[in-house]
Write a protein that holds these residues in place. Structure first.
Motif, PDB file in Angstrom:
ATOM      1  N   GLN A 167      45.666  24.709  53.412  1.00  0.00           N
ATOM      2  CA  GLN A 167      45.987  25.499  54.601  1.00  0.00           C
ATOM      3  C   GLN A 167      47.489  25.476  54.887  1.00  0.00           C
ATOM      4  O   GLN A 167      48.070  26.492  55.282  1.00  0.00           O
ATOM      5  N   ALA A 168      48.112  24.320  54.676  1.00  0.00           N
ATOM      6  CA  ALA A 168      49.548  24.181  54.927  1.00  0.00           C
ATOM      7  C   ALA A 168      50.367  25.048  53.976  1.00  0.00           C
ATOM      8  O   ALA A 168      51.404  25.590  54.353  1.00  0.00           O
ATOM      9  N   VAL A 169      49.894  25.182  52.732  1.00  0.00           N
ATOM     10  CA  VAL A 169      50.595  26.009  51.742  1.00  0.00           C
ATOM     11  C   VAL A 169      50.609  27.471  52.177  1.00  0.00           C
ATOM     12  O   VAL A 169      51.611  28.191  51.995  1.00  0.00           O
ATOM     13  N   LYS A 170      49.531  27.935  52.765  1.00  0.00           N
ATOM     14  CA  LYS A 170      49.401  29.347  53.141  1.00  0.00           C
ATOM     15  C   LYS A 170      50.225  29.696  54.377  1.00  0.00           C
ATOM     16  O   LYS A 170      50.513  30.874  54.612  1.00  0.00           O
ATOM     17  N   ARG A 171      50.601  28.700  55.169  1.00  0.00           N
ATOM     18  CA  ARG A 171      51.341  28.981  56.400  1.00  0.00           C
ATOM     19  C   ARG A 171      52.836  29.158  56.119  1.00  0.00           C
ATOM     20  O   ARG A 171      53.371  28.620  55.150  1.00  0.00           O
ATOM     21  N   HIS A 172      53.486  29.872  57.012  1.00  0.00           N
ATOM     22  CA  HIS A 172      54.933  30.051  56.907  1.00  0.00           C
ATOM     23  C   HIS A 172      55.637  28.745  57.263  1.00  0.00           C
ATOM     24  O   HIS A 172      55.257  28.064  58.206  1.00  0.00           O
ATOM     25  N   GLY A 173      56.655  28.372  56.492  1.00  0.00           N
ATOM     26  CA  GLY A 173      57.416  27.160  56.773  1.00  0.00           C
ATOM     27  C   GLY A 173      57.292  26.147  55.654  1.00  0.00           C
ATOM     28  O   GLY A 173      56.810  26.445  54.561  1.00  0.00           O
TER      29      GLY A 173
ATOM     30  N   THR B  75      55.810  23.194  53.649  1.00  0.00           N
ATOM     31  CA  THR B  75      54.416  22.767  53.458  1.00  0.00           C
ATOM     32  C   THR B  75      54.159  21.371  54.007  1.00  0.00           C
ATOM     33  O   THR B  75      53.176  21.131  54.702  1.00  0.00           O
ATOM     34  N   GLY B  76      55.055  20.420  53.701  1.00  0.00           N
ATOM     35  CA  GLY B  76      54.860  19.048  54.168  1.00  0.00           C
ATOM     36  C   GLY B  76      54.846  18.942  55.678  1.00  0.00           C
ATOM     37  O   GLY B  76      54.043  18.204  56.255  1.00  0.00           O
ATOM     38  N   GLN B  77      55.723  19.697  56.328  1.00  0.00           N
ATOM     39  CA  GLN B  77      55.771  19.681  57.795  1.00  0.00           C
ATOM     40  C   GLN B  77      54.522  20.333  58.382  1.00  0.00           C
ATOM     41  O   GLN B  77      53.963  19.849  59.369  1.00  0.00           O
ATOM     42  N   ASN B  78      54.077  21.425  57.769  1.00  0.00           N
ATOM     43  CA  ASN B  78      52.845  22.076  58.229  1.00  0.00           C
ATOM     44  C   ASN B  78      51.655  21.126  58.124  1.00  0.00           C
ATOM     45  O   ASN B  78      50.798  21.076  59.011  1.00  0.00           O
ATOM     46  N   LEU B  79      51.596  20.371  57.028  1.00  0.00           N
ATOM     47  CA  LEU B  79      50.507  19.420  56.821  1.00  0.00           C
ATOM     48  C   LEU B  79      50.501  18.343  57.898  1.00  0.00           C
ATOM     49  O   LEU B  79      49.461  18.056  58.511  1.00  0.00           O
ATOM     50  N   LEU B  80      51.665  17.764  58.150  1.00  0.00           N
ATOM     51  CA  LEU B  80      51.754  16.697  59.148  1.00  0.00           C
ATOM     52  C   LEU B  80      51.406  17.205  60.542  1.00  0.00           C
ATOM     53  O   LEU B  80      50.725  16.520  61.311  1.00  0.00           O
TER      54      LEU B  80
END
Length: 208
Positions: free
Chosen positions: A80-86, A88-93
């Motif tokens: 899910q984090a990969v698909k979001r803008h921004g 990836t590691g920050q989206n995951l956290l």
């Protein structure tokens, strides 16, 4: 709902880092990692060199242990984090921190994420006025967390209210200690989260 039910102190010892999985106990001399700061099982005097792949795996396992997730769910958060803008590691956290059980822990309503998960599953927590017993419920900015009528009757939360003033609340949250309510004010930043693992290394692990 699948989850790890083994001894969590063993996870800290296996991963070679103190992950504070048992709340206040981790700050006392009873902490298993402090008493036995080596991997569980038969000890060997031979030094083992860990490969780059092994280091990536260790960081990923730390992330899973901190948030109490099994592999499939943790991997799904990464996808899910990969698909979001921004980043990836920050989206995951951010997603992991905005889970309902993690938010309850960060508000100071529980001593550990495992305890927060139990509180949620027992029906003590409401999100925007509606009861939610799903620990993986991901909150958004502006969402309010409060007690259900069942939670308000619990003796446990009377103790929480007395001790809440001495606990540090995450900077992306606001808390109403008198009414035991919390709100997501903004998205958490990396430096505010203080993760016990390297999210960039986890991204490297999954993007092989």
């Amino acid at each position: 709902m699948a989850r790890y039910t083994g001894p969590v102190c063993r996870l800290c010892r296996r991963l070679g880092d103190k992950l504070y999985l048992k709340g206040e106990r981790c700050f006392t001399p009873k902490c298993a990692f402090e008493r036995r700061p080596y991997a569980p099982g038969q000890r060997s005097h031979r030094r083992r060199k860990i490969s780059d792949r092994g280091l990536q795996l260790r960081e990923k396992q730390k992330g899973r242990a901190v948030y109490g997730l099994l592999e499939r769910q943790f991997h799904n958060y990464y996808k899910q984090a990969v698909k979001r803008h921004g980043v990836t590691g920050q989206n995951l956290l951010r997603t992991l921190e905005l889970r309902l059980d993690s938010t309850i822990f960060r508000l100071g309503f529980a001593d550990s994420r495992a305890q927060a998960r139990q509180i949620v599953m027992h029906g003590h927590i409401a999100v925007n006025g509606r009861r939610s017993n799903i620990p993986s419920h991901v909150l958004k900015v502006g969402d309010e967390v409060s007690l259900t009528s069942r939670g308000a009757r619990s003796e446990y939360f009377n103790i929480v209210k007395e001790n809440l003033g001495s606990k540090e609340v995450a900077p992306w949250l606001s808390v109403d200690a008198a009414n035991l309510k919390g709100r997501v004010v903004t998205l958490p930043e990396l430096e505010e989260i203080g993760a016990k693992f390297n999210q960039a290394t986890i991204v490297e692990y999954y993007s092989r």
